[in-house]
Motif scaffolding. Structure first.
Motif, PDB file in Angstrom:
ATOM      1  N   PHE A  18      -7.733   1.775  -2.860  1.00 48.26           N
ATOM      2  CA  PHE A  18      -8.613   1.546  -1.795  1.00 48.26           C
ATOM      3  C   PHE A  18      -8.666   2.648  -0.550  1.00 48.26           C
ATOM      4  CE2 PHE A  18      -4.608  -0.242  -0.814  1.00 48.26           C
ATOM      5  CZ  PHE A  18      -4.565  -0.222   0.387  1.00 48.26           C
ATOM      6  N   TRP A  19      -9.680   2.576   0.084  1.00 48.67           N
ATOM      7  CA  TRP A  19      -9.594   3.759   1.332  1.00 48.67           C
ATOM      8  C   TRP A  19     -10.435   3.546   2.156  1.00 48.67           C
ATOM      9  CZ3 TRP A  19     -11.114   4.874  -4.039  1.00 48.67           C
ATOM     10  CH2 TRP A  19     -12.537   4.685  -4.325  1.00 48.67           C
ATOM     11  N   VAL A  20     -10.190   4.156   3.535  1.00 51.86           N
ATOM     12  CA  VAL A  20     -10.971   4.095   4.799  1.00 51.86           C
ATOM     13  C   VAL A  20     -11.381   5.428   5.153  1.00 51.86           C
ATOM     14  CG1 VAL A  20     -10.984   3.401   7.254  1.00 51.86           C
ATOM     15  CG2 VAL A  20      -9.635   1.951   5.349  1.00 51.86           C
ATOM     16  N   ILE A  21     -12.585   5.531   5.484  1.00 54.23           N
ATOM     17  CA  ILE A  21     -13.143   6.903   5.952  1.00 54.23           C
ATOM     18  C   ILE A  21     -13.622   6.746   7.482  1.00 54.23           C
ATOM     19  CG2 ILE A  21     -14.787   8.666   5.701  1.00 54.23           C
ATOM     20  CD1 ILE A  21     -15.186   7.952   2.796  1.00 54.23           C
ATOM     21  N   VAL A  22     -13.032   7.668   8.015  1.00 54.45           N
ATOM     22  CA  VAL A  22     -13.032   7.503   9.796  1.00 54.45           C
ATOM     23  C   VAL A  22     -13.879   8.789   9.874  1.00 54.45           C
ATOM     24  CG1 VAL A  22     -12.108   7.507  11.825  1.00 54.45           C
ATOM     25  CG2 VAL A  22     -10.889   6.347   9.994  1.00 54.45           C
ATOM     26  N   GLY A  23     -15.003   8.497  10.658  1.00 56.26           N
ATOM     27  CA  GLY A  23     -15.964   9.718  11.461  1.00 56.26           C
ATOM     28  C   GLY A  23     -15.567  10.160  12.576  1.00 56.26           C
ATOM     29  N   LYS A  74      -6.750   7.661   1.308  1.00 57.11           N
ATOM     30  CA  LYS A  74      -6.990   7.162   0.219  1.00 57.11           C
ATOM     31  C   LYS A  74      -5.550   6.580  -0.085  1.00 57.11           C
ATOM     32  CE  LYS A  74      -8.023   8.146  -4.548  1.00 57.11           C
ATOM     33  NZ  LYS A  74      -8.348   9.135  -5.642  1.00 57.11           N
ATOM     34  N   MET A  75      -5.745   5.135  -0.489  1.00 52.87           N
ATOM     35  CA  MET A  75      -4.475   4.474  -0.864  1.00 52.87           C
ATOM     36  C   MET A  75      -4.575   3.579  -2.205  1.00 52.87           C
ATOM     37  SD  MET A  75      -4.642   2.870   3.214  1.00 52.87           S
ATOM     38  CE  MET A  75      -6.440   3.267   3.366  1.00 52.87           C
ATOM     39  N   ARG A  76      -3.334   3.427  -2.341  1.00 51.69           N
ATOM     40  CA  ARG A  76      -3.038   2.623  -3.861  1.00 51.69           C
ATOM     41  C   ARG A  76      -2.482   1.321  -3.367  1.00 51.69           C
ATOM     42  NH1 ARG A  76       0.502   2.713  -8.227  1.00 51.69           N
ATOM     43  NH2 ARG A  76      -0.812   2.446 -10.400  1.00 51.69           N
ATOM     44  N   ASN A  77      -2.869   0.311  -4.287  1.00 48.91           N
ATOM     45  CA  ASN A  77      -2.348  -0.773  -4.189  1.00 48.91           C
ATOM     46  C   ASN A  77      -1.093  -0.758  -5.021  1.00 48.91           C
ATOM     47  OD1 ASN A  77      -1.535  -3.752  -4.682  1.00 48.91           O
ATOM     48  ND2 ASN A  77      -3.537  -4.257  -3.918  1.00 48.91           N
ATOM     49  N   THR A  78       0.112  -1.018  -4.634  1.00 48.46           N
ATOM     50  CA  THR A  78       1.282  -0.851  -5.580  1.00 48.46           C
ATOM     51  C   THR A  78       1.466  -2.053  -6.329  1.00 48.46           C
ATOM     52  OG1 THR A  78       2.670  -1.511  -3.863  1.00 48.46           O
ATOM     53  CG2 THR A  78       2.240   0.706  -3.742  1.00 48.46           C
ATOM     54  N   GLU A  79       0.964  -2.950  -6.049  1.00 41.95           N
ATOM     55  CA  GLU A  79       0.920  -4.299  -6.903  1.00 41.95           C
ATOM     56  C   GLU A  79       0.074  -4.370  -8.149  1.00 41.95           C
ATOM     57  OE1 GLU A  79      -0.119  -8.910  -6.097  1.00 41.95           O
ATOM     58  OE2 GLU A  79       1.827  -8.246  -4.865  1.00 41.95           O
ATOM     59  N   MET A  96       0.914  -1.150   0.112  1.00 45.17           N
ATOM     60  CA  MET A  96      -0.102  -0.102  -0.038  1.00 45.17           C
ATOM     61  C   MET A  96       0.724   1.184   0.039  1.00 45.17           C
ATOM     62  SD  MET A  96      -1.067   0.581   3.788  1.00 45.17           S
ATOM     63  CE  MET A  96      -1.192   2.453   3.651  1.00 45.17           C
ATOM     64  N   ALA A  97       0.148   2.236  -0.723  1.00 49.59           N
ATOM     65  CA  ALA A  97       0.849   3.688  -0.773  1.00 49.59           C
ATOM     66  C   ALA A  97      -0.176   4.677  -0.032  1.00 49.59           C
ATOM     67  CB  ALA A  97       1.579   4.027  -1.820  1.00 49.59           C
ATOM     68  N   ILE A  98       0.011   5.485   0.523  1.00 45.80           N
ATOM     69  CA  ILE A  98      -1.011   6.341   1.169  1.00 45.80           C
ATOM     70  C   ILE A  98      -0.918   7.692   0.107  1.00 45.80           C
ATOM     71  CG2 ILE A  98      -1.982   8.306   2.703  1.00 45.80           C
ATOM     72  CD1 ILE A  98      -1.067   6.402   4.893  1.00 45.80           C
ATOM     73  N   SER A  99      -1.919   8.084  -0.624  1.00 45.63           N
ATOM     74  CA  SER A  99      -2.185   9.153  -1.344  1.00 45.63           C
ATOM     75  C   SER A  99      -2.316  10.477  -0.678  1.00 45.63           C
ATOM     76  CB  SER A  99      -3.049   9.032  -2.504  1.00 45.63           C
ATOM     77  OG  SER A  99      -3.133   9.883  -3.624  1.00 45.63           O
ATOM     78  N   TRP A 100      -3.361  10.392   0.106  1.00 44.46           N
ATOM     79  CA  TRP A 100      -3.727  11.452   0.848  1.00 44.46           C
ATOM     80  C   TRP A 100      -4.747  11.217   2.199  1.00 44.46           C
ATOM     81  CZ3 TRP A 100      -8.794  12.080   0.427  1.00 44.46           C
ATOM     82  CH2 TRP A 100      -9.506  11.795  -1.100  1.00 44.46           C
ATOM     83  N   ILE A 101      -4.782  12.142   2.973  1.00 47.21           N
ATOM     84  CA  ILE A 101      -5.825  12.114   4.237  1.00 47.21           C
ATOM     85  C   ILE A 101      -6.388  13.428   4.192  1.00 47.21           C
ATOM     86  CG2 ILE A 101      -6.140  11.639   6.515  1.00 47.21           C
ATOM     87  CD1 ILE A 101      -3.373  10.060   6.445  1.00 47.21           C
TER      88      ILE A 101
END
Length: 229
Positions: free
Chosen positions: A182-187, A172-177, A141-146
């Motif tokens: 993919f992403w996770v949103i936290v409230g 927001k994250m990118r699968n480097t493979e 994984m590589a984080i693109s931004w938060i």
């Protein structure tokens, strides 16, 4: 932060379309509406039970395809019936044929807040979530931004319909493979409100290829076009 009717690409007309579309959608053969007794007894896979918010009941399940692969969309709505229907408060999840969690979304006015966790805390929560529910993504994984991210929800206040925004911090994250996103949103309550994985993005002309089964506005538009044929 209570943003009402100030959502890009979203209008009052769209909100009304969502409300009407759920009724029509429930009558199609692909949406299997369940009796109340069945909705109470049928359960999601055990490993995902902890994700189901309290006070919600399963109301429908639907066979779908995600990038050509079979999956199941399951929808839950509030037991008290508040803001029910397409576009309203709901918890939905998509699981593929192999039992892999492809994503879920919890749209609830509890996330209608501007008191969001810090970027550092958001990343910590997101990593802990991935360790439990998508550990295969962590080594590649590589984080693109938060950044903050909002989603529209149709609500009724004082018997008047309106559209409000529920907000979280999105990692927001990118699968480097394989290059998929993919992403996770936290409230605001430090709970994960959205998770999506394996999202295919087409750079030219620049749009998402992967179906948006967790997004009610996409469902409404899709099913409206289908019924108009």
């Amino acid at each position: 932060m209570k943003k009402r009717n100030a959502i890009t690409g979203w209008s009052a007309a769209a909100s009304l379309l969502l409300a009407a579309s759920f009724t029509a959608d429930a009558q199609t053969s692909k949406e299997r509406k369940m009796p109340a007794s069945a909705a109470q007894t049928q359960k999601t896979p055990p490993s995902f039970n902890s994700l189901t918010p309290e006070g919600y009941k399963q109301v429908a399940t639907r066979d779908v395809t995600v990038d050509g692969e079979r999956a199941t969309l399951t929808r839950f709505e509030r037991q008290d019936g508040r803001n029910a229907g397409l576009g309203g408060e709901h918890y939905s999840l998509v699981v593929d044929g192999a039992g892999l969690l492809k994503g879920f979304a919890h749209m609830d006015v509890a996330y209608e807040s501007d008191k969001l966790p810090s970027r550092e805390r958001t990343q910590e929560i997101a990593m802990n979530f991935l360790k439990e529910f998508a550990p295969d993504l962590l080594p590649r994984m590589a984080i693109s931004w938060i950044e903050p991210h909002g989603e529209p929800v149709r609500v009724a206040r004082q018997d008047r319909p309106e559209v409000t925004t529920v907000t979280g911090m999105k990692v927001k994250m990118r699968n480097t493979e394989d290059g998929r996103w993919f992403w996770v949103i936290v409230g605001a309550n430090e709970r994960v409100m959205v998770f999506e994985r394996d999202i295919v993005w087409i750079n030219m002309p620049g749009h998402r290829q992967t179906e948006k089964w967790l997004h009610d506005n996409w469902l409404a538009t899709r099913d409206s076009k289908k019924s108009a044929r």
